[in-house]
Design a protein around this motif. Structure first.
Motif, PDB file in Angstrom:
ATOM      1  N   ALA A   1       0.806  -1.228   0.000  1.00  0.00           N
ATOM      2  CA  ALA A   1       0.000   0.000   0.000  1.00  0.00           C
ATOM      3  C   ALA A   1       0.836   1.272   0.000  1.00  0.00           C
ATOM      4  O   ALA A   1       0.410   2.294  -0.542  1.00  0.00           O
ATOM      5  CB  ALA A   1      -0.944   0.000   1.207  1.00  0.00           C
ATOM      6  N   ARG A   2       2.025   1.237   0.594  1.00  0.00           N
ATOM      7  CA  ARG A   2       2.857   2.445   0.661  1.00  0.00           C
ATOM      8  C   ARG A   2       3.823   2.581  -0.525  1.00  0.00           C
ATOM      9  O   ARG A   2       4.615   3.515  -0.571  1.00  0.00           O
ATOM     10  CB  ARG A   2       3.650   2.447   1.968  1.00  0.00           C
ATOM     11  N   THR A   3       3.764   1.667  -1.480  1.00  0.00           N
ATOM     12  CA  THR A   3       4.645   1.750  -2.643  1.00  0.00           C
ATOM     13  C   THR A   3       4.314   2.997  -3.449  1.00  0.00           C
ATOM     14  O   THR A   3       3.148   3.258  -3.747  1.00  0.00           O
ATOM     15  CB  THR A   3       4.486   0.500  -3.536  1.00  0.00           C
ATOM     16  N   ASP A   4       5.345   3.747  -3.798  1.00  0.00           N
ATOM     17  CA  ASP A   4       5.182   4.926  -4.659  1.00  0.00           C
ATOM     18  C   ASP A   4       4.903   4.411  -6.070  1.00  0.00           C
ATOM     19  O   ASP A   4       5.797   3.896  -6.740  1.00  0.00           O
ATOM     20  CB  ASP A   4       6.460   5.759  -4.607  1.00  0.00           C
ATOM     21  N   LYS A   5       3.660   4.535  -6.500  1.00  0.00           N
ATOM     22  CA  LYS A   5       3.250   3.970  -7.793  1.00  0.00           C
ATOM     23  C   LYS A   5       3.975   4.626  -8.968  1.00  0.00           C
ATOM     24  O   LYS A   5       4.303   3.957  -9.942  1.00  0.00           O
ATOM     25  CB  LYS A   5       1.731   4.090  -7.984  1.00  0.00           C
TER      26      LYS A   5
ATOM     27  N   TRP B   1       8.093   3.897 -13.137  1.00  0.00           N
ATOM     28  CA  TRP B   1       9.365   4.338 -13.726  1.00  0.00           C
ATOM     29  C   TRP B   1      10.390   3.198 -13.702  1.00  0.00           C
ATOM     30  O   TRP B   1      11.042   2.927 -14.699  1.00  0.00           O
ATOM     31  CB  TRP B   1       9.893   5.567 -12.988  1.00  0.00           C
ATOM     32  N   VAL B   2      10.511   2.527 -12.543  1.00  0.00           N
ATOM     33  CA  VAL B   2      11.460   1.408 -12.426  1.00  0.00           C
ATOM     34  C   VAL B   2      11.091   0.304 -13.409  1.00  0.00           C
ATOM     35  O   VAL B   2      11.951  -0.222 -14.121  1.00  0.00           O
ATOM     36  CB  VAL B   2      11.518   0.873 -10.972  1.00  0.00           C
ATOM     37  N   LEU B   3       9.816  -0.056 -13.466  1.00  0.00           N
ATOM     38  CA  LEU B   3       9.388  -1.132 -14.357  1.00  0.00           C
ATOM     39  C   LEU B   3       9.583  -0.783 -15.828  1.00  0.00           C
ATOM     40  O   LEU B   3       9.776  -1.680 -16.656  1.00  0.00           O
ATOM     41  CB  LEU B   3       7.925  -1.506 -14.095  1.00  0.00           C
ATOM     42  N   SER B   4       9.586   0.504 -16.152  1.00  0.00           N
ATOM     43  CA  SER B   4       9.789   0.894 -17.552  1.00  0.00           C
ATOM     44  C   SER B   4      11.203   0.569 -18.034  1.00  0.00           C
ATOM     45  O   SER B   4      11.438   0.460 -19.231  1.00  0.00           O
ATOM     46  CB  SER B   4       9.499   2.381 -17.746  1.00  0.00           C
ATOM     47  N   GLY B   5      12.118   0.378 -17.094  1.00  0.00           N
ATOM     48  CA  GLY B   5      13.498   0.078 -17.474  1.00  0.00           C
ATOM     49  C   GLY B   5      13.896  -1.366 -17.242  1.00  0.00           C
ATOM     50  O   GLY B   5      15.078  -1.708 -17.313  1.00  0.00           O
ATOM     51  N   VAL B   6      12.929  -2.214 -16.950  1.00  0.00           N
ATOM     52  CA  VAL B   6      13.189  -3.616 -16.634  1.00  0.00           C
ATOM     53  C   VAL B   6      12.305  -4.483 -17.527  1.00  0.00           C
ATOM     54  O   VAL B   6      11.141  -4.165 -17.745  1.00  0.00           O
ATOM     55  CB  VAL B   6      12.854  -3.890 -15.142  1.00  0.00           C
ATOM     56  N   ARG B   7      12.852  -5.580 -18.025  1.00  0.00           N
ATOM     57  CA  ARG B   7      12.006  -6.520 -18.769  1.00  0.00           C
ATOM     58  C   ARG B   7      11.326  -7.435 -17.760  1.00  0.00           C
ATOM     59  O   ARG B   7      11.982  -8.097 -16.958  1.00  0.00           O
ATOM     60  CB  ARG B   7      12.817  -7.355 -19.760  1.00  0.00           C
ATOM     61  N   VAL B   8      10.000  -7.440 -17.786  1.00  0.00           N
ATOM     62  CA  VAL B   8       9.211  -8.265 -16.872  1.00  0.00           C
ATOM     63  C   VAL B   8       8.862  -9.566 -17.595  1.00  0.00           C
ATOM     64  O   VAL B   8       8.292  -9.558 -18.677  1.00  0.00           O
ATOM     65  CB  VAL B   8       7.940  -7.525 -16.406  1.00  0.00           C
ATOM     66  N   ILE B   9       9.218 -10.680 -16.964  1.00  0.00           N
ATOM     67  CA  ILE B   9       9.047 -12.004 -17.550  1.00  0.00           C
ATOM     68  C   ILE B   9       7.714 -12.602 -17.096  1.00  0.00           C
ATOM     69  O   ILE B   9       7.457 -12.741 -15.901  1.00  0.00           O
ATOM     70  CB  ILE B   9      10.201 -12.931 -17.115  1.00  0.00           C
TER      71      ILE B   9
END
Length: 137
Positions: free
Chosen positions: A56-60, A65-73
């Motif tokens: 709940a406290r995660t900065d969405k 932004w972080v996920l935009s630079g990572v390939r999610v499998i």
């Protein structure tokens, strides 16, 4: 953190603790990810890692932004069956180690060498069977 473990090319895979520390902008993990990228390594994570790390406290905005630079499998039927086989081979139960098994299965499919950033060093070592270099965070 052991930067000497990084190689030229290959893959850096984050588990939930690695993602959490990256989201919290913790310098050792941010520096390791930056160095991996500068060495030509791809930075990836299992889709289930997002479920495990976000709360709940995660900065969405930071998460996006972080996920935009990572390939999610993704994890589909084939990957789930392979993760289940890893659990059985390691003598672990899916009730407690399901996400770890999916992360390990994803790690085993990546371009080598693979470095896995994790807080579960012992369990991931059992699941990956020595095919992945495991770095504790």
């Amino acid at each position: 953190m052991a930067r000497r473990k990084l190689t030229r090319e290959g893959t850096l895979l984050l588990d939930s603790e690695g993602l959490s520390k990256l989201l919290n902008d913790e310098e050792p993990v941010v520096a390791l990810v930056a160095e991996a990228r500068s060495r030509g390594m791809e930075v990836v994570m299992c889709a289930l890692t997002i479920i495990e790390a976000v709360h709940a406290r995660t900065d969405k905005a930071r998460l996006n932004w972080v996920l935009s630079g990572v390939r999610v499998i993704s994890v589909g039927d084939e990957e789930a069956r392979a993760a289940s086989a890893l659990l059985m081979a390691a003598g672990l139960h899916g009730h407690k180690f399901a996400i770890d098994a999916a992360v390990a299965e994803a790690a085993l499919r990546q371009r080598r060498p693979v470095v896995l950033l994790t807080s579960d060093v012992d369990d991931m070592a059992k699941l990956c069977g020595g095919h992945v270099h495991i770095v504790g965070v």
